[in-house]
Design a protein around this motif. Structure first.
Motif, PDB file in Angstrom:
ATOM      1  N   PHE A 316       4.399  -9.233   8.139  1.00 41.83           N
ATOM      2  CA  PHE A 316       5.077  -8.087   7.535  1.00 41.83           C
ATOM      3  C   PHE A 316       4.082  -7.190   6.788  1.00 41.83           C
ATOM      4  O   PHE A 316       4.249  -5.966   6.748  1.00 41.83           O
ATOM      5  CB  PHE A 316       6.148  -8.557   6.551  1.00 41.83           C
ATOM      6  N   ALA A 317       3.079  -7.804   6.185  1.00 43.99           N
ATOM      7  CA  ALA A 317       2.121  -7.052   5.367  1.00 43.99           C
ATOM      8  C   ALA A 317       0.941  -6.513   6.174  1.00 43.99           C
ATOM      9  O   ALA A 317       0.013  -5.944   5.591  1.00 43.99           O
ATOM     10  CB  ALA A 317       1.609  -7.948   4.240  1.00 43.99           C
ATOM     11  N   ASN A 318       0.960  -6.671   7.479  1.00 42.61           N
ATOM     12  CA  ASN A 318      -0.143  -6.214   8.337  1.00 42.61           C
ATOM     13  C   ASN A 318      -0.498  -4.764   8.002  1.00 42.61           C
ATOM     14  O   ASN A 318       0.303  -3.851   8.217  1.00 42.61           O
ATOM     15  CB  ASN A 318       0.284  -6.324   9.804  1.00 42.61           C
ATOM     16  N   PRO A 319      -1.701  -4.518   7.476  1.00 40.61           N
ATOM     17  CA  PRO A 319      -2.044  -3.159   7.025  1.00 40.61           C
ATOM     18  C   PRO A 319      -2.266  -2.174   8.164  1.00 40.61           C
ATOM     19  O   PRO A 319      -2.357  -0.972   7.933  1.00 40.61           O
ATOM     20  CB  PRO A 319      -3.341  -3.375   6.233  1.00 40.61           C
ATOM     21  N   PHE A 320      -2.338  -2.677   9.387  1.00 38.15           N
ATOM     22  CA  PHE A 320      -2.628  -1.813  10.526  1.00 38.15           C
ATOM     23  C   PHE A 320      -1.368  -1.266  11.199  1.00 38.15           C
ATOM     24  O   PHE A 320      -1.460  -0.369  12.030  1.00 38.15           O
ATOM     25  CB  PHE A 320      -3.442  -2.574  11.578  1.00 38.15           C
ATOM     26  N   LEU A 321      -0.208  -1.846  10.874  1.00 37.07           N
ATOM     27  CA  LEU A 321       1.002  -1.480  11.601  1.00 37.07           C
ATOM     28  C   LEU A 321       1.935  -0.625  10.748  1.00 37.07           C
ATOM     29  O   LEU A 321       2.160  -0.927   9.578  1.00 37.07           O
ATOM     30  CB  LEU A 321       1.761  -2.732  12.057  1.00 37.07           C
ATOM     31  N   ASP A 322       2.480   0.401  11.354  1.00 35.46           N
ATOM     32  CA  ASP A 322       3.509   1.227  10.722  1.00 35.46           C
ATOM     33  C   ASP A 322       4.847   0.898  11.379  1.00 35.46           C
ATOM     34  O   ASP A 322       5.309   1.604  12.282  1.00 35.46           O
ATOM     35  CB  ASP A 322       3.180   2.716  10.881  1.00 35.46           C
ATOM     36  N   HIS A 323       5.447  -0.199  10.935  1.00 35.14           N
ATOM     37  CA  HIS A 323       6.705  -0.672  11.515  1.00 35.14           C
ATOM     38  C   HIS A 323       7.851  -0.078  10.707  1.00 35.14           C
ATOM     39  O   HIS A 323       8.140  -0.513   9.594  1.00 35.14           O
ATOM     40  CB  HIS A 323       6.744  -2.203  11.481  1.00 35.14           C
ATOM     41  N   ARG A 324       8.516   0.917  11.262  1.00 40.28           N
ATOM     42  CA  ARG A 324       9.494   1.707  10.526  1.00 40.28           C
ATOM     43  C   ARG A 324      10.808   0.944  10.339  1.00 40.28           C
ATOM     44  O   ARG A 324      11.358   0.387  11.284  1.00 40.28           O
ATOM     45  CB  ARG A 324       9.757   3.026  11.255  1.00 40.28           C
ATOM     46  N   LEU A 325      11.311   0.960   9.120  1.00 40.66           N
ATOM     47  CA  LEU A 325      12.609   0.343   8.862  1.00 40.66           C
ATOM     48  C   LEU A 325      13.718   1.051   9.633  1.00 40.66           C
ATOM     49  O   LEU A 325      14.697   0.416  10.039  1.00 40.66           O
ATOM     50  CB  LEU A 325      12.917   0.368   7.365  1.00 40.66           C
ATOM     51  N   ALA A 326      13.571   2.341   9.857  1.00 45.13           N
ATOM     52  CA  ALA A 326      14.586   3.069  10.618  1.00 45.13           C
ATOM     53  C   ALA A 326      14.693   2.539  12.040  1.00 45.13           C
ATOM     54  O   ALA A 326      15.785   2.514  12.624  1.00 45.13           O
ATOM     55  CB  ALA A 326      14.262   4.562  10.627  1.00 45.13           C
ATOM     56  N   ASP A 327      13.577   2.113  12.617  1.00 46.09           N
ATOM     57  CA  ASP A 327      13.624   1.518  13.955  1.00 46.09           C
ATOM     58  C   ASP A 327      14.327   0.166  13.914  1.00 46.09           C
ATOM     59  O   ASP A 327      15.152  -0.153  14.776  1.00 46.09           O
ATOM     60  CB  ASP A 327      12.209   1.344  14.513  1.00 46.09           C
ATOM     61  N   ILE A 328      13.994  -0.644  12.920  1.00 43.84           N
ATOM     62  CA  ILE A 328      14.618  -1.966  12.798  1.00 43.84           C
ATOM     63  C   ILE A 328      16.116  -1.828  12.548  1.00 43.84           C
ATOM     64  O   ILE A 328      16.910  -2.686  12.958  1.00 43.84           O
ATOM     65  CB  ILE A 328      13.947  -2.762  11.661  1.00 43.84           C
ATOM     66  N   ALA A 329      16.520  -0.744  11.897  1.00 37.53           N
ATOM     67  CA  ALA A 329      17.929  -0.543  11.537  1.00 37.53           C
ATOM     68  C   ALA A 329      18.819  -0.225  12.733  1.00 37.53           C
ATOM     69  O   ALA A 329      20.050  -0.236  12.597  1.00 37.53           O
ATOM     70  CB  ALA A 329      18.042   0.573  10.504  1.00 37.53           C
ATOM     71  N   GLN A 330      18.247   0.046  13.888  1.00 36.52           N
ATOM     72  CA  GLN A 330      19.073   0.317  15.062  1.00 36.52           C
ATOM     73  C   GLN A 330      19.906  -0.923  15.407  1.00 36.52           C
ATOM     74  O   GLN A 330      19.425  -2.047  15.344  1.00 36.52           O
ATOM     75  CB  GLN A 330      18.193   0.716  16.244  1.00 36.52           C
ATOM     76  N   ASN A 331      21.166  -0.706  15.764  1.00 43.67           N
ATOM     77  CA  ASN A 331      22.100  -1.806  16.077  1.00 43.67           C
ATOM     78  C   ASN A 331      22.186  -2.806  14.919  1.00 43.67           C
ATOM     79  O   ASN A 331      22.240  -4.018  15.124  1.00 43.67           O
ATOM     80  CB  ASN A 331      21.680  -2.524  17.365  1.00 43.67           C
ATOM     81  N   HIS A 332      22.213  -2.263  13.695  1.00 44.77           N
ATOM     82  CA  HIS A 332      22.137  -3.107  12.500  1.00 44.77           C
ATOM     83  C   HIS A 332      23.301  -4.105  12.427  1.00 44.77           C
ATOM     84  O   HIS A 332      23.102  -5.274  12.073  1.00 44.77           O
ATOM     85  CB  HIS A 332      22.118  -2.212  11.259  1.00 44.77           C
ATOM     86  N   ALA A 333      24.499  -3.664  12.769  1.00 46.15           N
ATOM     87  CA  ALA A 333      25.661  -4.559  12.668  1.00 46.15           C
ATOM     88  C   ALA A 333      25.521  -5.756  13.602  1.00 46.15           C
ATOM     89  O   ALA A 333      25.800  -6.899  13.214  1.00 46.15           O
ATOM     90  CB  ALA A 333      26.943  -3.791  12.978  1.00 46.15           C
ATOM     91  N   GLN A 334      25.080  -5.494  14.838  1.00 48.44           N
ATOM     92  CA  GLN A 334      24.891  -6.607  15.780  1.00 48.44           C
ATOM     93  C   GLN A 334      23.785  -7.541  15.305  1.00 48.44           C
ATOM     94  O   GLN A 334      23.872  -8.767  15.464  1.00 48.44           O
ATOM     95  CB  GLN A 334      24.558  -6.077  17.178  1.00 48.44           C
TER      96      GLN A 334
END
Length: 367
Positions: A316-334
Motif C-alpha cells: 500500500f505504501a509503495n512510493p512508486f505507484l499512484d493507485h487512485r482510491l477513485a479507481d478502487i471505489a468502482q463497484n464499491h457495493a459489490q
C-alpha cells in the motif's frame, strides 16, 4: 494467421499487467486472442493497441527483495483483438477451433444474470455466463474438444461459480442433455486466484504495476497451468491463499475507500498518500489487529496472516505507484459484499464470540 491457444474475455489493465505479461514471458510463450465483452468505445481503441505488432509496455515499479525496481517490459502475447459486439462470428471460430484455455476477468458484476440470457440467439447484452454458454454450445456441436476454463474474477471458488452460472443458463434454455453433460464433464473448470496491484493505465495500452505478482491455480483432475512462469503456481489449498488476499489486501482497499467516502470523498487521493495520514493508518491498523487477525488465528493462519498483513501494508505504501482510491471505489457495493460481508460470515462461522463492529458498520452502510 497465428493460432492462439488462449482466449481471454476482458481487456482490463489488470489482465494486461498480469496474465498477458506472464504468457508473453512464459515457456512456452502463449498466443492470446483478447475479446472485449463490453461495448465501451474507449476499450475498443485499447483492443486494437493490445494486438499491435510491436506489443505494448508494462512498467514495473516498486521494491522487490530489498531493491528498487523500475523497468519496462514489452508484452507480445496478444495476437488478435475481437469485440463480442461486432466480431461474434470470429469469436466463435477462435473459441471452437483454437482455444485450449479460456481466461476471464469481466468485473465484479460479470456473473450476474441479465434479462436477455434466455434468448435463443446471441445478444451482446447477455451476461458473460450466457455468452460462454453459446460458445460452449458451438464447441460441443463441432465435436466437443476438451477445454480448460480458468476464470480470474475475485470470486471465491470462481471456477465452480462460473460453471454453475453457465449451467443455470443451460437450464433456463432447456438445453439438450448431451450439451449439459459436456459443460459438466467435458470442460475442466479451474479455480484460481490472482494478485497484483496495477495502479495506472498507459495509453493506448499497457499499465503500471508493482513487482509482486501471483497467479495461484487450485490443483484438481484435468487442471493444468497454461504455461510455466515464476508467478504461476499450482497449489493444493487455494482457499487459504484466497482468504488472505480477499480479506486482508482487498478488504483493506475497501476499508480505505469507506474512510475516504465518509470524509467527503473529496479530491483524488492515491493509496500511498492516504494511508500515510496518521488517523487513516490507525483506523486500518485497528481493523486488522482487532477484527481481522483474530479470525485468521482461529483458522490456524495466525502467522501467515501476520506476514501477509505486513507485506500488504508495504505494498500500500509503495512510493512508486499512484493507485487512485477513485479507481478502487468502482463497484464499491459489490466489493463490500465479497470482501467484508463474506468475511463477517466467515468470522461468524469460525467463532461467534469474535466481534467486528467496524467492519459490520461498513457492511451496514452498503446495505
Amino acid at each position: 494467421m497465428v493460432k492462439t491457444p488462449v482466449i481471454q474475455f476482458g481487456t482490463s489493465r489488470f489482465l494486461q499487467a498480469h496474465a498477458d505479461l506472464f504468457l508473453s514471458e512464459a515457456r512456452p510463450a502463449r498466443g492470446i486472442t483478447v475479446v472485449q465483452t463490453s461495448g465501451d468505445a474507449a476499450r475498443g481503441r485499447r483492443l486494437a493497441a493490445l494486438a499491435a505488432p510491436g506489443g505494448y509496455p508494462v512498467r514495473i515499479r516498486g521494491f522487490w527483495e530489498g531493491r528498487a525496481v523500475d523497468e519496462t517490459r514489452t508484452v507480445t502475447s496478444v495476437k488478435r483483438g475481437l469485440s463480442a459486439a461486432s466480431d461474434w462470428a470470429q469469436v466463435v471460430r477462435v473459441f471452437v477451433e483454437e482455444a485450449e484455455f479460456v481466461l476471464s476477468n469481466t468485473g465484479d458484476a460479470g456473473y450476474q444474470p441479465r434479462p436477455g440470457d434466455a434468448a435463443q440467439d446471441y445478444d451482446p447484452a447477455m451476461s458473460f455466463p450466457a455468452k460462454l454458454f453459446h460458445l460452449l454450445a458451438a464447441r460441443h456441436a463441432a465435436g466437443g474438444a476438451p477445454l480448460v476454463v480458468m476464470p480470474m474474477e475475485l470470486v471465491v471458488d470462481n471456477g465452480r461459480e462460473l460453471k454453475e452460472a453457465v449451467l443455470s443458463v443451460a437450464a433456463l434454455r432447456g438445453s439438450d442433455p448431451a450439451l449439459v453433460s459436456y459443460i459438466e464433464d467435458g470442460v475442466t473448470w479451474a479455480c484460481s486466484l490472482v494478485d497484483r496491484i496495477v495502479a495506472a493505465p498507459l495509453e493506448p495500452a499497457g499499465a503500471v504495476a508493482e513487482p509482486y505478482a501471483l497467479w495461484a491455480i487450485q490443483t484438481a483432475p484435468g487442471v493444468v497451468a497454461p504455461a510455466v512462469h515464476p508467478a504461476i503456481e499450482m497449489v493444493d489449498d487455494l482457499a487459504a491463499i484466497e482468504r488472505l488476499k480477499l480479506h486482508i489486501l482487498n478488504l483493506g482497499h475497501t476499508v480505505l475507500v469507506d474512510i475516504w467516502q465518509r470524509r467527503g470523498g473529496q479530491g483524488d487521493p492515491v493509496v500511498r498518500a492516504f494511508i500515510a495520514l496518521p488517523e487513516v493508518e490507525e483506523a486500518l491498523a485497528a481493523i486488522y489487529r482487532e477484527e481481522v487477525l483474530p479470525v485468521f488465528a482461529r483458522l490456524g493462519q495466525a502467522d501467515a496472516a501476520e506476514r501477509y498483513m505486513a507485506v500488504t501494508l508495504e505494498r500500500f505504501a509503495n512510493p512508486f505507484l499512484d493507485h487512485r482510491l477513485a479507481d478502487i471505489a468502482q463497484n464499491h457495493a459489490q466489493k463490500i459484499e465479497r470482501r467484508i460481508g463474506a468475511f463477517l460470515d466467515l468470522a461468524g462461522a469460525t467463532d461467534g464470540a469474535l466481534r467486528q463492529p467496524r467492519l459490520a458498520a461498513i457492511a451496514g452502510r452498503a446495505a
